[in-house]
Structure formats: C-alpha cells, structure tokens
Design an enzyme around this catalytic site. Structure first.
Site, PDB file in Angstrom:
ATOM      1  N   ASP A 299     -19.069  -3.524   3.086  1.00 22.84           N
ATOM      2  CA  ASP A 299     -17.728  -3.644   3.641  1.00 22.84           C
ATOM      3  C   ASP A 299     -17.657  -4.776   4.661  1.00 22.84           C
ATOM      4  OD1 ASP A 299     -15.004  -2.417   4.135  1.00 22.84           O
ATOM      5  OD2 ASP A 299     -15.853  -2.221   6.152  1.00 22.84           O
TER       6      ASP A 299
ATOM      7  N   GLU B 148     -17.732  -7.591   0.250  1.00 24.65           N
ATOM      8  CA  GLU B 148     -16.292  -7.790   0.401  1.00 24.65           C
ATOM      9  C   GLU B 148     -16.059  -9.001   1.310  1.00 24.65           C
ATOM     10  OE1 GLU B 148     -12.321  -5.418   2.007  1.00 24.65           O
ATOM     11  OE2 GLU B 148     -14.199  -5.402   3.131  1.00 24.65           O
TER      12      GLU B 148
END
Length: 467
Positions: free
Chosen positions: A240, A268
C-alpha cells in the site's frame, strides 16, 4: 508495441466474395459464451506477460463486518472454475478501528483476530482460524493468496512525550501480540531522519532506516515477511501507498523471503505516468510489479470520453508487461463507466489483469466476465500489433505465443455496427468471434487478410476455430 497500417482494398472481386458470404450472417447479441470450465495449460512468456493468471481483488470498501473470510471461502470453488488464479485480501491484521476497520490504519501487525484489543478480538473480516481456513481452501484449489501490507504508517498508539517534536505524540505501541513494539524512535522525525518520501493523513510515519523497524518488517528471523510467508503461507504481497517510503523497502521485503521466484509483489505507485511507474519498478530492482495506473487512466479516456486513440498512450504494460498489473476499478477509485470494454482490453492485452470483486460479483454479468477470463487464459498470447486506430474504432492483434494462438480485438465507439479488413497471422485458417458478438466464421485469405465486424459501443474478439 509496434504498429501496422490496416489493409483497406478497393472493390475487388475478393472483397465482393467476402461480403456475399457474410451477408447472410446474423449479427447476434453477446450470447453463447466460450466455456469457463475447460482451461488449457498455457506457456508463460515472461517478456510479455502472456499466459499469466487472473487476480481477484477479493474485497471492496466497507465489506460486511464479521464474516468476510468465510464469504470468500465459499466462493473459492466457483472462482477456480472461472479461471481465477490468485486472490488479493485486504489488510488482515488488527487496526485502530477494530471491528469496523478496513485495515489501512494498522496497529498490531501480528494480530489476525486472536487478541482482544481495539475493542474487538476478531478483525472486521473474521478471526485467525477463518483466515487460515480461507488460505488453505484457496491453496487446495490452486489459487494463490496475496496479503495487503501497509508499511508507511501506523495508528492507534498512545500518547508519549516526544523529544524530537517537543510535544506528546501518539507513537507508543504495545500490541498484545507482544511483537513489534514501537516508540517515538521508530517514527519521523527522529535522531537520524526528519522525514522520508512521504507521510499519510497525519498518521505516525514509520522510519524504515531504524533497526527495530527493519528487523520486525523483514530483516530478522521473527519478521513480518517471514511470518506471513512461512507461517501463514501467503504467496505474495500488495504494498500500500509505496509513494510514502523508499522502493528499497519493498526490495528487501521480497528478497527476505526468497525474491520474485518465491513470492509475487505489486506496489500501489499511484501515478498515471508510465515512465514513473517503470522507474519505481526499476528502483525495486525488478522485485516488484506495479499497478498500471497509466493504462487505467487511458482506458477511462478511451471508453468513457469517446477517444479510442488514447489506447495508443504509453502504459507500463507496453514498457514492461511482466511487471504490469492492469485493472479497471478497485476499492479506492472507480471512474470507468464502460467497464465491459475496459475489461476486454486488459484481458486481451499483456500484463497481469486484476478483477474487482464488486464488478464481478455485484455489478457486471458474470458470464461475460468469465468469457473474458477464458479468452485471456486460452487465446491472448505474444506481442501486440496495432492494426487500426481512430477515435471511434481501434483494433489490436496479439501475435500468439506457444500454445496460445493470439487474437484480434476490435473496439467500437460509434452508434453503428462497424467492419474492417485486417491482416491476421492465420492465413488459410477459419476464424470465429469468441464473445458471441458475431457469428461470422470466415476463412482467412492466404495472405492473412480477413474482414471482421463489431457491434456499436462494444468489442469483438477473433481467433482461430477449434479451440
């Protein structure tokens, strides 16, 4: 991605013969889909991403509380039959929000629903037993399981005096698991670093240059990376908000458990610039893939803003297909309306396509989605050649690889049926349309030329018959 001009001959006898032979063909709706229960073993081409699995993002924002692991466990057999090869789970550990949290505010990285803290014993998704059952069920069905890892920030700490800020900060973490205790020394600012690549929403920002942090995350024998892989048996990781810390953290995490040969990783890196995505992958020393946000935004412009030439845009899948994870929507963003065409694009092109749970299970026709998954696994191989590009029509050819014969995908942004002469790689062979959009089954001319068609505001996908 190379380009080739489309072949548009005059009114020759050959063309007339083709038109006469096709004139009796019915232009059908999308029905009679290719089977979703008879998958071939395909060769994987690392250079192009050909023959790759299909990933399912197995959650959406604010899934029902309490039994999500059990919900997913029940869906595994059907997903296997559809051709799903991996599932990406939400952050599975205890977060500050307790039973209401989606996991992106991590508190205890080793509590998967075993300790009564943050007002709950189970997480939003269930307890450690149901998580273990889900992972086992997936593996028994030859489906990999990817963990969502939040390494930029933490949440839920208690107040302590912080000499580096001359204030009190919420940086004292004493999780009930007894693992990865943290204090102000483990966050920014500290005695060695004031800040790193980025903080998020005011949460305490982890300093990965601190030994306590790096040991617990990947360095030590008791680290998260090793526990998640060797004890919980996760097959890979989704990282993330990687803009918030150095790519070397992902590289070290992946290498600590055997490198790309042992686990899958995707970051990401939320950036619509394909060059920036490639730079981030390079900074991980190719240990991680990246979500192809460049492809994501190009598809939005192409399919929702009526300019199919945007599919010519630079994308990570065109630069480094083996490291591109393509997607149409996810738990954070959902901007594409013409989702069927977007899924048709990622299922027919290079890269590792990711299907969003809510699209597959709630919003779209599952038969059409299964059809595209079948096409990806059985037809879509090799490099891509562009055959035709205009605002209202776009045609690409996958050139085939190994047992994958390749395909031709035709997108139509107009209000009318369209048709084009194209050059295929299947001289003398019979082809058909694999979505049910057309039941033409022409025989390709010896030089590869063939006429294909497509319905309005839709797509058609062509390949050799007999598969």
């Amino acid at each position: 991605m190379n380009k080739e001009s489309s072949y548009l001959p005059g009114r020759t006898a050959l063309i007339m013969a083709f038109f006469l032979s096709f004139s009796a063909c019915k232009k059908s709706a999308i029905t009679d889909l290719a089977p979703a229960d008879n998958f071939k073993q395909t060769q994987v081409d690392a250079a192009t991403g050909s023959g790759s699995d299909v990933m399912m993002q197995a959650f959406y924002w604010d899934v029902p509380q309490g039994g999500w692991w059990n919900t997913l466990n029940d869906k595994i057999p059907a997903w296997k039959a559809a051709g799903i090869g991996a599932i990406w789970l939400p952050p599975a550990t205890k977060a500050q929000g307790g039973a209401t949290s989606m996991g992106y505010d991590p508190y205890d990285y080793f509590d998967f629903g075993s300790y009564n803290q943050m007002g709950t014993k189970p997480t939003r998704f269930g307890d450690s037993t149901s998580l273990g059952k889900l992972i086992a069920t997936a593996h028994n069905n030859s489906i990999k399981v990817y963990a969502d890892i939040v390494l930029n920030h933490c949440s839920g700490g208690t107040l302590e005096a912080n000499p580096y800020t001359s204030t009190s900060t919420y940086t004292k973490f004493t999780p009930l698991s007894g693992k990865f205790q943290r204090t102000y020394n483990d966050f920014h600012p500290n005695d060695i670093e004031a800040a790193d690549e980025g903080a998020f929403a005011g949460f305490p920002d982890l300093c990965h240059k601190k030994a306590n942090v790096s040991n617990w995350i990947y360095n030590a024998s008791y680290s998260m990376s090793k526990f998640y892989k060797n004890s919980l048996h996760f097959d890979g990781f989704r990282f993330d908000y990687v803009k918030g810390y150095g790519a070397w953290v992902v590289k070290n995490f992946v290498n600590s458990v055997g490198g790309p040969a042992a686990v899958f990783a995707v970051g990401e890196e939320w950036d619509g610039n394909a060059a920036n995505l490639q730079n981030w992958v390079d900074a991980t020393e190719q240990t991680s893939s990246a979500f192809d946000f460049a492809c994501f935004y190009a598809m939005n412009s192409a399919f929702d803003k009526n300019d199919l030439t945007r599919l010519n845009d630079d994308m990570l899948l065109k630069r480094n297909a083996a490291k591109a994870v393509t997607f149409v929507s996810n738990h954070d963003t959902d901007i594409t309306t013409n989702k069927y065409s977007a899924y048709a694009y990622i299922m027919t092109h290079e890269g590792y396509p990711c299907v969003f749970y809510k699209d597959y299970e709630n919003l779209l026709d599952k038969n059409r989605m299964n059809n595209l998954i079948w096409i990806h696994k059985n037809l879509a191989g090799g490099t891509t050649t562009n055959l035709y590009s205009a605002a209202d029509q776009y045609i690409d050819r996958r050139n085939g690889y190994g047992t994958l014969p390749g395909l031709i995908v035709y997108f139509n942004g107009s209000d009318n049926w369209q048709q084009q002469w194209v050059t295929s790689n299947w001289g003398g062979k019979k082809i058909k349309e694999y979505t049910g959009a057309s039941n033409w089954e022409p025989t390709v001319a010896a030089d590869g030329r063939v006429l294909i068609q497509v319905p309005p505001h839709a797509y058609s996908i062509w390949s050799v018959t007999g598969l």
